[in-house]
Design a protein around this motif. Structure first.
Motif, PDB file in Angstrom:
ATOM      1  N   ARG A   1       0.925  -1.304   0.007  1.00  0.00           N
ATOM      2  CA  ARG A   1       0.133   0.092   0.085  1.00  0.00           C
ATOM      3  C   ARG A   1       1.017   1.400  -0.117  1.00  0.00           C
ATOM      4  O   ARG A   1       0.499   2.253  -0.753  1.00  0.00           O
ATOM      5  CB  ARG A   1      -1.064   0.084   1.283  1.00  0.00           C
ATOM      6  N   TRP A   2       1.910   1.218   0.613  1.00  0.00           N
ATOM      7  CA  TRP A   2       2.551   2.351   0.727  1.00  0.00           C
ATOM      8  C   TRP A   2       3.558   2.522  -0.502  1.00  0.00           C
ATOM      9  O   TRP A   2       3.926   3.419  -1.056  1.00  0.00           O
ATOM     10  CB  TRP A   2       3.878   2.374   1.940  1.00  0.00           C
ATOM     11  N   GLU A   3       4.014   1.469  -1.163  1.00  0.00           N
ATOM     12  CA  GLU A   3       4.781   1.506  -2.411  1.00  0.00           C
ATOM     13  C   GLU A   3       3.682   2.060  -3.444  1.00  0.00           C
ATOM     14  O   GLU A   3       4.315   2.825  -4.254  1.00  0.00           O
ATOM     15  CB  GLU A   3       5.043   0.048  -2.722  1.00  0.00           C
ATOM     16  N   LEU A   4       2.405   1.674  -3.440  1.00  0.00           N
ATOM     17  CA  LEU A   4       1.545   2.412  -4.663  1.00  0.00           C
ATOM     18  C   LEU A   4       1.231   3.667  -4.421  1.00  0.00           C
ATOM     19  O   LEU A   4       1.058   4.515  -5.034  1.00  0.00           O
ATOM     20  CB  LEU A   4       0.334   1.341  -4.657  1.00  0.00           C
ATOM     21  N   ASN A   5       1.079   4.152  -3.135  1.00  0.00           N
ATOM     22  CA  ASN A   5       0.983   5.471  -2.698  1.00  0.00           C
ATOM     23  C   ASN A   5       2.126   6.372  -3.136  1.00  0.00           C
ATOM     24  O   ASN A   5       2.097   7.404  -3.651  1.00  0.00           O
ATOM     25  CB  ASN A   5       0.669   5.728  -1.008  1.00  0.00           C
ATOM     26  N   ALA A   6       3.295   5.974  -2.996  1.00  0.00           N
ATOM     27  CA  ALA A   6       4.647   6.470  -3.382  1.00  0.00           C
ATOM     28  C   ALA A   6       4.795   6.556  -4.733  1.00  0.00           C
ATOM     29  O   ALA A   6       5.099   7.566  -5.345  1.00  0.00           O
ATOM     30  CB  ALA A   6       5.730   6.145  -2.600  1.00  0.00           C
ATOM     31  N   GLN A   7       4.171   5.522  -5.637  1.00  0.00           N
ATOM     32  CA  GLN A   7       4.363   5.655  -7.056  1.00  0.00           C
ATOM     33  C   GLN A   7       3.334   6.565  -7.609  1.00  0.00           C
ATOM     34  O   GLN A   7       3.388   7.405  -8.578  1.00  0.00           O
ATOM     35  CB  GLN A   7       4.207   4.168  -7.557  1.00  0.00           C
ATOM     36  N   ARG A   8       2.326   6.588  -7.000  1.00  0.00           N
ATOM     37  CA  ARG A   8       1.137   7.627  -7.348  1.00  0.00           C
ATOM     38  C   ARG A   8       1.675   9.087  -7.047  1.00  0.00           C
ATOM     39  O   ARG A   8       1.457   9.962  -8.003  1.00  0.00           O
ATOM     40  CB  ARG A   8      -0.253   7.395  -6.648  1.00  0.00           C
TER      41      ARG A   8
ATOM     42  N   ASN B   1      -9.750  -4.737  -0.456  1.00  0.00           N
ATOM     43  CA  ASN B   1      -9.359  -5.874   0.377  1.00  0.00           C
ATOM     44  C   ASN B   1      -9.356  -5.613   1.753  1.00  0.00           C
ATOM     45  O   ASN B   1      -9.828  -6.414   2.565  1.00  0.00           O
ATOM     46  CB  ASN B   1      -8.306  -6.587  -0.259  1.00  0.00           C
ATOM     47  N   ILE B   2      -8.648  -4.634   2.040  1.00  0.00           N
ATOM     48  CA  ILE B   2      -8.335  -4.411   3.574  1.00  0.00           C
ATOM     49  C   ILE B   2      -9.519  -3.775   4.370  1.00  0.00           C
ATOM     50  O   ILE B   2      -9.841  -4.161   5.226  1.00  0.00           O
ATOM     51  CB  ILE B   2      -7.349  -3.111   3.658  1.00  0.00           C
ATOM     52  N   PHE B   3     -10.423  -3.145   3.385  1.00  0.00           N
ATOM     53  CA  PHE B   3     -11.674  -2.620   4.079  1.00  0.00           C
ATOM     54  C   PHE B   3     -12.848  -3.664   4.286  1.00  0.00           C
ATOM     55  O   PHE B   3     -13.370  -3.868   5.186  1.00  0.00           O
ATOM     56  CB  PHE B   3     -12.357  -1.402   3.339  1.00  0.00           C
ATOM     57  N   ARG B   4     -12.748  -4.711   3.213  1.00  0.00           N
ATOM     58  CA  ARG B   4     -13.828  -5.732   3.268  1.00  0.00           C
ATOM     59  C   ARG B   4     -13.586  -6.541   4.279  1.00  0.00           C
ATOM     60  O   ARG B   4     -14.432  -7.040   5.042  1.00  0.00           O
ATOM     61  CB  ARG B   4     -13.797  -6.373   1.849  1.00  0.00           C
ATOM     62  N   ASN B   5     -12.196  -6.903   4.621  1.00  0.00           N
ATOM     63  CA  ASN B   5     -11.839  -7.784   5.415  1.00  0.00           C
ATOM     64  C   ASN B   5     -11.437  -7.300   6.930  1.00  0.00           C
ATOM     65  O   ASN B   5     -11.168  -8.116   7.585  1.00  0.00           O
ATOM     66  CB  ASN B   5     -10.922  -8.704   5.032  1.00  0.00           C
ATOM     67  N   ALA B   6     -11.515  -6.083   6.857  1.00  0.00           N
ATOM     68  CA  ALA B   6     -11.468  -5.089   8.269  1.00  0.00           C
ATOM     69  C   ALA B   6      -9.828  -5.575   8.957  1.00  0.00           C
ATOM     70  O   ALA B   6      -9.682  -6.013   9.923  1.00  0.00           O
ATOM     71  CB  ALA B   6     -12.474  -5.777   9.370  1.00  0.00           C
ATOM     72  N   LEU B   7      -8.887  -5.139   7.798  1.00  0.00           N
ATOM     73  CA  LEU B   7      -7.768  -5.583   8.167  1.00  0.00           C
ATOM     74  C   LEU B   7      -6.746  -4.465   8.764  1.00  0.00           C
ATOM     75  O   LEU B   7      -5.593  -4.600   9.212  1.00  0.00           O
ATOM     76  CB  LEU B   7      -6.835  -6.001   6.975  1.00  0.00           C
ATOM     77  N   ASP B   8      -7.333  -3.192   8.738  1.00  0.00           N
ATOM     78  CA  ASP B   8      -6.660  -2.052   9.358  1.00  0.00           C
ATOM     79  C   ASP B   8      -6.175  -2.185  10.749  1.00  0.00           C
ATOM     80  O   ASP B   8      -4.940  -1.867  11.218  1.00  0.00           O
ATOM     81  CB  ASP B   8      -7.531  -0.866   9.311  1.00  0.00           C
ATOM     82  N   ARG B   9      -7.184  -2.671  11.721  1.00  0.00           N
ATOM     83  CA  ARG B   9      -6.545  -2.862  13.075  1.00  0.00           C
ATOM     84  C   ARG B   9      -5.741  -3.942  13.055  1.00  0.00           C
ATOM     85  O   ARG B   9      -4.804  -3.912  14.094  1.00  0.00           O
ATOM     86  CB  ARG B   9      -8.012  -3.276  13.795  1.00  0.00           C
ATOM     87  N   GLN B  10      -5.987  -5.116  12.442  1.00  0.00           N
ATOM     88  CA  GLN B  10      -4.683  -6.233  12.439  1.00  0.00           C
ATOM     89  C   GLN B  10      -3.542  -5.596  11.905  1.00  0.00           C
ATOM     90  O   GLN B  10      -2.525  -5.883  12.651  1.00  0.00           O
ATOM     91  CB  GLN B  10      -5.181  -7.416  11.777  1.00  0.00           C
ATOM     92  N   ILE B  11      -3.451  -4.907  11.007  1.00  0.00           N
ATOM     93  CA  ILE B  11      -2.322  -4.195  10.490  1.00  0.00           C
ATOM     94  C   ILE B  11      -1.578  -3.455  11.459  1.00  0.00           C
ATOM     95  O   ILE B  11      -0.615  -3.405  11.736  1.00  0.00           O
ATOM     96  CB  ILE B  11      -2.452  -3.412   9.107  1.00  0.00           C
TER      97      ILE B  11
END
Length: 255
Positions: free
Chosen positions: A50-57, A204-214
């Protein structure tokens, strides 16, 4: 014959035990740890991607926009005319570069919906010069003359129930707000494939609620508002102090 059969069976069992031991089978605890480690590795890879894609954009170049368009209005501080013509005009111009703040609105008068005595009205949006917390004020590289233009102010954080100190500019009247049209004359180049991959990853992160786990994997804990909220049995540290004692304490800390 029976004795010989028993001896042969014992040798066969010992041989089978030796064969099973050479496989080094994992225990239930080890399998659980490996499973958790694999999940954490996947979460780290998702955050890294996610950070790599954000930096590329964000690294994509800007291209000029023809013709330029206006999108709302911007408001920022400028030095007053009489201050700019004074002997210290250049000094306050340089200080404004560190103090200035910008705000945007779709209305030229910068009014927002609010209530006054229970009646719905439009109020002017507040905007002030920048303030610094104590831990970041001394990292700004202010000169002695610039540092003398600030004073320390203690404030109360209602979420954590603690006092914190900020440094505020002592002469805000030297600057006035100015409103200008927000003209957009360049836009960032877009990459559809990059945006599509970034959107799939976010979905994918929002649908599986992975933000808190990350966050838990990276920081070791999940910080929530109620973790810093004052407990029902905890009050303000100065709650039962007399006013004179509180003023003396603030004076001691400011010295």
């Amino acid at each position: 014959m029976a004795t010989q059969a028993i001896i042969m069976d014992n040798k066969r069992e010992q041989h089978e035990d030796t064969d099973i031991g050479c496989y080094r089978l994992r225990s239930e605890r080890r399998r659980k740890r490996d499973r958790i480690g694999a999940i954490e590795k996947q979460l780290r890879s998702l955050d890294k991607r996610r950070w790599e894609l954000n930096a590329q954009r964000r690294a994509l170049p800007f291209i000029p926009l023809e013709p330029p368009v206006q999108k709302g209005w911007i408001r920022y501080f400028v030095v007053r005319d009489d201050v700019a013509r004074s002997d210290k005009g250049a000094f306050y111009e340089g200080l404004l570069a560190k103090l200035n703040t910008r705000d945007w609105s779709y209305r030229k008068d910068f009014r927002v919906r609010g209530r006054c005595h229970g009646k719905k009205v439009y109020l002017v949006k507040d905007q002030s010069l920048r303030e610094w917390h104590e831990w970041e004020f001394f990292r700004q590289g202010f000169t002695d003359a610039e540092a003398r233009c600030f004073y320390a102010e203690d404030r109360y954080d209602r979420h954590s129930g603690r006092l914190y100190r900020v440094f505020v500019f002592s002469e805000p009247w030297r600057y006035v707000l100015q409103v200008r049209p927000n003209i957009i004359d360049k836009v960032r180049l877009t990459d559809p494939e990059l945006e599509s991959e970034e959107q799939r990853l976010e979905n994918n992160i929002f649908r599986n609620a992975l933000d808190r786990q990350i966050q838990k994997v990276l920081d070791g804990a999940v910080y929530r508002w109620r973790d810093y909220a004052p407990k029902p049995w905890e009050g303000h540290p100065y709650k039962h102090w007399p006013t004179g004692r509180i003023l003396d304490r603030i004076k001691e800390e400011s010295e």
